[in-house]
Design a protein around this motif. Structure first.
Motif, PDB file in Angstrom:
ATOM      1  N   ARG A 248      15.961  -3.760 -35.817  1.00 35.62           N
ATOM      2  CA  ARG A 248      16.806  -3.928 -34.626  1.00 35.62           C
ATOM      3  C   ARG A 248      17.908  -2.870 -34.602  1.00 35.62           C
ATOM      4  NH1 ARG A 248      16.965  -7.941 -31.261  1.00 35.62           N
ATOM      5  NH2 ARG A 248      15.697  -9.203 -32.679  1.00 35.62           N
ATOM      6  N   GLN A 252      18.413   0.422 -32.165  1.00 31.30           N
ATOM      7  CA  GLN A 252      19.686   0.599 -31.461  1.00 31.30           C
ATOM      8  C   GLN A 252      20.224   2.014 -31.653  1.00 31.30           C
ATOM      9  OE1 GLN A 252      21.987  -2.587 -33.164  1.00 31.30           O
ATOM     10  NE2 GLN A 252      21.372  -4.080 -31.597  1.00 31.30           N
ATOM     11  N   ARG A 286       9.361  -4.774 -27.298  1.00 30.65           N
ATOM     12  CA  ARG A 286      10.396  -5.810 -27.201  1.00 30.65           C
ATOM     13  C   ARG A 286      11.706  -5.327 -27.811  1.00 30.65           C
ATOM     14  NH1 ARG A 286      11.737  -9.024 -31.121  1.00 30.65           N
ATOM     15  NH2 ARG A 286       9.756  -8.742 -32.215  1.00 30.65           N
ATOM     16  N   LEU A 287      11.637  -4.705 -28.990  1.00 29.25           N
ATOM     17  CA  LEU A 287      12.849  -4.236 -29.660  1.00 29.25           C
ATOM     18  C   LEU A 287      13.583  -3.196 -28.828  1.00 29.25           C
ATOM     19  CD1 LEU A 287      11.387  -3.975 -33.270  1.00 29.25           C
ATOM     20  CD2 LEU A 287      13.353  -5.395 -32.627  1.00 29.25           C
ATOM     21  N   ALA A 289      13.319  -2.799 -25.516  1.00 32.39           N
ATOM     22  CA  ALA A 289      13.820  -3.438 -24.300  1.00 32.39           C
ATOM     23  C   ALA A 289      15.122  -4.182 -24.580  1.00 32.39           C
ATOM     24  CB  ALA A 289      12.774  -4.396 -23.730  1.00 32.39           C
ATOM     25  N   GLU A 290      15.175  -4.874 -25.715  1.00 33.56           N
ATOM     26  CA  GLU A 290      16.390  -5.601 -26.078  1.00 33.56           C
ATOM     27  C   GLU A 290      17.547  -4.640 -26.338  1.00 33.56           C
ATOM     28  OE1 GLU A 290      15.216  -7.892 -29.434  1.00 33.56           O
ATOM     29  OE2 GLU A 290      14.152  -9.424 -28.255  1.00 33.56           O
ATOM     30  N   ALA A 291      17.260  -3.542 -27.050  1.00 32.66           N
ATOM     31  CA  ALA A 291      18.313  -2.573 -27.364  1.00 32.66           C
ATOM     32  C   ALA A 291      18.835  -1.899 -26.098  1.00 32.66           C
ATOM     33  CB  ALA A 291      17.786  -1.532 -28.344  1.00 32.66           C
ATOM     34  N   ALA A 293      18.780  -3.192 -23.065  1.00 27.82           N
ATOM     35  CA  ALA A 293      19.544  -4.188 -22.307  1.00 27.82           C
ATOM     36  C   ALA A 293      20.932  -4.372 -22.906  1.00 27.82           C
ATOM     37  CB  ALA A 293      18.791  -5.520 -22.296  1.00 27.82           C
ATOM     38  N   GLU A 294      21.021  -4.403 -24.239  1.00 27.92           N
ATOM     39  CA  GLU A 294      22.316  -4.542 -24.899  1.00 27.92           C
ATOM     40  C   GLU A 294      23.207  -3.335 -24.622  1.00 27.92           C
ATOM     41  OE1 GLU A 294      21.334  -5.118 -28.975  1.00 27.92           O
ATOM     42  OE2 GLU A 294      20.438  -7.089 -28.653  1.00 27.92           O
TER      43      GLU A 294
END
Length: 321
Positions: A248, A252, A286-287, A289-291, A293-294
């Motif tokens: 994660r 990032q 997924r990782l 997309a999450e990063a 979005a954050e």
């Protein structure tokens, strides 16, 4: 950002003959991936010894080009081992340049080469420094040869000599060619006990392509098949997202560098690759997309704070009047 695979991710079946490179292209074309990088070692009977003949088979090269186009698979990167510091360096250099000709024929615009064999390890920093001028010379020569094709060359943080974030960045700055960068492998820093979270964040601005991989990490000997680092850590390849790397935070760091190129999954675990690769691809997407979005949320919050502060300052000025 485009997600895909290294052909190396299918080495289990390429070695046994269960799959050909054309089967791999078909599999990727039918998946949610968009690109494939060709690692010549995956076309060899033994993973540790590159005896491929891609540079000697123009008919095969044309077949690969046609198959990829038919399947809608972008050929993203050509990965070629080399020992450019040893006694046989001239032959290796000529082979690298022949593969650059192949990359141009395939329409590939990214190219990764080694500077030495994987196990070459300097005894101390003085020996590494003594080797640096030769590494700079040969990498600059290759980059300039590739420039005629519009190809960006790179070294990967790979093996025991040209690895570690600082060493890679130093080589890039000394070569000082606009088309010379790094193939950023997020896991390989572990091979020299470098912190992958820190090294990835620092090297991501120099990346031409990113290799996404994961490792199981142990501090004591677990059994046969594990890679032993100089610092006494044991590593075993895993499905992306299943291992012990802080994936994660690694992702990032890539997003924070505004990297928006190819993400190439390089699976080298012991799980069955046709099971492992789709899971790794889904986890990677997924990782990221999450990063993303954050990062967007953080940027939005910062912008909102700035607007509020500015509005407050205006209001204050009005009240003062």
């Amino acid at each position: 950002m485009q997600f895909g695979f290294s052909s190396y991710s299918f080495y289990q079946h390429l070695r046994t003959g269960r799959m050909s490179l054309f089967d791999v292209i078909d599999w990727i074309g039918a998946s949610d991936a968009t690109h494939m990088e060709i690692a010549t070692v995956s076309l060899s009977p033994e993973i540790s010894n590159d005896t491929s003949t891609l540079d000697q088979d123009p008919a095969f090269v044309q077949q690969v080009k046609t198959r990829a186009a038919d399947q809608g698979v972008t050929l993203s990167n050509l990965v070629v081992p080399a020992d450019l510091l040893g006694e046989d360096a001239p032959r290796h250099l000529a082979r690298v340049k022949r593969h650059l000709d192949v990359a141009a024929e395939l329409g590939i615009t990214l190219f990764r080469h080694d500077v030495t064999r994987w196990a070459h390890r300097a005894k101390d920093i003085a020996e590494f420094e003594a080797l640096m001028p030769r590494m700079v010379e040969v990498c600059r020569d290759i980059a300039r040869y590739a420039a005629q094709y519009g190809i960006t060359t790179s070294v990967e943080n790979h093996g025991l000599l040209m690895n570690g974030g600082e060493r890679v960045r130093r080589l890039i700055h000394l070569v000082d060619e606009p088309n010379f960068r790094t193939t950023l492998d997020v896991g390989n820093f572990m091979s020299v006990d470098d912190n992958p979270v820190v090294a990835v964040a620092e090297n991501a601005p120099y990346a031409s392509i990113v290799h996404l991989k994961d490792f199981y990490v142990r501090r004591q000997y677990p059994g046969e098949g594990w890679h032993h680092t100089p610092g006494g850590v044991y590593l075993l390849g895993s499905i992306v997202g299943y291992g012990d790397l802080d994936m994660r935070r690694i992702v990032q760091g890539i997003v924070a560098a505004d990297y928006d190129g190819f993400i190439s999954i390089e699976f080298e675990g012991i799980e069955e690759c046709l099971m492992a690769n789709p899971i790794g691809l889904a986890n990677a997407k997924r990782l990221f997309a999450e990063a993303q979005a954050e990062a967007a949320a953080t940027a939005g919050a910062a912008a909102g704070t700035g607007v509020a502060a500015s509005a407050g300052a205006v209001a204050g000025a009005g009240a003062a009047k």
